[in-house]
Design a protein around this motif. Sequence first.
Motif, PDB file in Angstrom:
ATOM      1  N   GLN A 241      66.319  61.432 142.171  1.00  0.00           N
ATOM      2  CA  GLN A 241      67.489  60.916 142.866  1.00  0.00           C
ATOM      3  C   GLN A 241      68.583  61.972 142.916  1.00  0.00           C
ATOM      4  O   GLN A 241      68.790  62.729 141.968  1.00  0.00           O
ATOM      5  CB  GLN A 241      68.023  59.657 142.161  1.00  0.00           C
ATOM      6  CG  GLN A 241      66.981  58.579 141.954  1.00  0.00           C
ATOM      7  CD  GLN A 241      67.516  57.410 141.152  1.00  0.00           C
ATOM      8  OE1 GLN A 241      68.712  57.347 140.849  1.00  0.00           O
ATOM      9  NE2 GLN A 241      66.641  56.480 140.789  1.00  0.00           N
TER      10      GLN A 241
ATOM     11  N   ALA B 202      61.608  57.883 140.263  1.00  0.00           N
ATOM     12  CA  ALA B 202      62.155  58.492 141.473  1.00  0.00           C
ATOM     13  C   ALA B 202      63.070  59.652 141.125  1.00  0.00           C
ATOM     14  O   ALA B 202      63.871  59.574 140.178  1.00  0.00           O
ATOM     15  CB  ALA B 202      62.932  57.447 142.280  1.00  0.00           C
TER      16      ALA B 202
ATOM     17  N   VAL C 113      66.079  60.563 147.857  1.00  0.00           N
ATOM     18  CA  VAL C 113      65.181  59.927 146.896  1.00  0.00           C
ATOM     19  C   VAL C 113      63.786  60.504 147.108  1.00  0.00           C
ATOM     20  O   VAL C 113      63.301  60.565 148.253  1.00  0.00           O
ATOM     21  CB  VAL C 113      65.155  58.392 147.066  1.00  0.00           C
ATOM     22  CG1 VAL C 113      64.099  57.773 146.160  1.00  0.00           C
ATOM     23  CG2 VAL C 113      66.514  57.798 146.743  1.00  0.00           C
TER      24      VAL C 113
ATOM     25  N   PHE D 136      55.558  54.500 145.431  1.00  0.00           N
ATOM     26  CA  PHE D 136      56.395  53.824 146.416  1.00  0.00           C
ATOM     27  C   PHE D 136      55.720  52.551 146.918  1.00  0.00           C
ATOM     28  O   PHE D 136      56.384  51.515 147.101  1.00  0.00           O
ATOM     29  CB  PHE D 136      56.698  54.760 147.583  1.00  0.00           C
ATOM     30  CG  PHE D 136      57.449  54.109 148.705  1.00  0.00           C
ATOM     31  CD1 PHE D 136      58.802  53.823 148.575  1.00  0.00           C
ATOM     32  CD2 PHE D 136      56.809  53.772 149.885  1.00  0.00           C
ATOM     33  CE1 PHE D 136      59.499  53.211 149.611  1.00  0.00           C
ATOM     34  CE2 PHE D 136      57.497  53.163 150.922  1.00  0.00           C
ATOM     35  CZ  PHE D 136      58.852  52.882 150.784  1.00  0.00           C
TER      36      PHE D 136
ATOM     37  N   LEU E  76      59.743  60.086 145.801  1.00  0.00           N
ATOM     38  CA  LEU E  76      58.812  59.194 145.116  1.00  0.00           C
ATOM     39  C   LEU E  76      57.386  59.597 145.452  1.00  0.00           C
ATOM     40  O   LEU E  76      57.105  60.099 146.549  1.00  0.00           O
ATOM     41  CB  LEU E  76      59.022  57.738 145.572  1.00  0.00           C
ATOM     42  CG  LEU E  76      60.052  56.878 144.833  1.00  0.00           C
ATOM     43  CD1 LEU E  76      60.309  55.615 145.621  1.00  0.00           C
ATOM     44  CD2 LEU E  76      59.543  56.525 143.451  1.00  0.00           C
TER      45      LEU E  76
END
Length: 446
Positions: free
Chosen positions: A426, A424, A402, A409, A404
């Motif tokens: 992913q 995000a 992940v 975050f 961010l």
Amino acid sequence: MSGAQRPGPQEEPDGPEGTERPQDPRADGAEGQEAATAPRIPLPRTSPEDTGRPVPDPPPAPGPLVLEHPVLKSLLGAWALSACSAEEATAVEEHLGDCGPCAEEALRLRDAVGLLHPEESLDLDPGLRTRVLESCLGRRPPRIPVPEWAVPYDAETARLDALLQDIGDSEWHAPVRLRWFDEDRPVSKKTTVAGVIAHLLAVDGMVGLALGLDDPLGADVRVPRDPARRTEAFWRASYFPPTRAVRGPWRDQTHELVRTVSFAGGGSGRLPVPYGPPAADGGAGPAAGPAPELPLRDSMVDRAFECWIHAGDIADAVDYPYEPPSPRHLHRMIDLAARMLPGTLAERRRSGLATPARRLVAAGSPGRSLRLEIEGLGGGEWLIPLDSPAAAASREHEVAHVALDGVEFCRLAAGHVSPEEAAAGQDGDREAIRDVLFAAASLSRM
């Protein structure tokens, strides 16, 4: 003597040789009287419009300045710096519409001037205070330094206090909506700017109680050491809604906390700070994990985090710009939240809010891991164990990734952004990614 002529009745003998006697204005009758009564200060001039005569035309405007090409080319630098006269600037701009090479050169010069004078915000750089303090302390170290883990709290409370100093009396009653996550749904509570400061005062008092300081709620108020309940009790104990008068006690308490941990020294960072049972009452700090207490060093970072988040809430309510913390302080806040994720994930799994563990491993053994990459200033990488908080995270057992932004975050951990809305990147196990994002949102509280 008998041959000399006597002066006539209208004649006066001359004075000394080469001079004449002054005329007496009274001797000339009416003309003399008019001269004697003439004003010493001249009367104002008569306007031409009152005389009946035609008003003279204004002077003709000067024609455009005509300059040769070499002269105009030599003025390009002054024109880029806005140092030309109005006539020269007009001549240069007219020339740029007809001469391509000069137009290109003028564009390059104007871009170069922009590099010499970059646009700057009127707001102070959030890192200015840190740089000034580091410069001062580098020249003369303090006799009693502030522990490194307490510096973010010192900086964020000072920034919030500067914001409060700039707002007016009426803005203390501006509505503010506190937001957090309760299990899997967003929750909010309406208060005011003064109510937010009262909330910070009540929750910071938990750290003060661990250090042996007086409770800001008073000795007669008996409430559990739980952030939400303490805040509600403080609000109920007030006869009237909080006003700007709450700023003084809050500011004094922040100074006392920093002063106390400084005198206690760095070793006091292991002192436990009880936070009560992990209620789902919401919040803005990454300390709402399953553990009922935090060490003082982490609790001070948590208080700095909540101070920044709620300062942003206040700034939004009064339409005031507010910048994130300095990268070094932001990194400490992100690191605390990342370290809280495994325990929070395990607590959500016990409550049935996360997928069951797929493979239990012995404490300290490597297990399935998620790589959390925080981009931007203050970021870094953290490996999060997925199946057990006691398992060792390992790149060899990474099943998901992940990415961010750091501020994004933090807003997720504060309950200001839902896991579905978090921007995000992913890759990998979708269930593991969802569990970690929801665990990050569960770190929030009132």
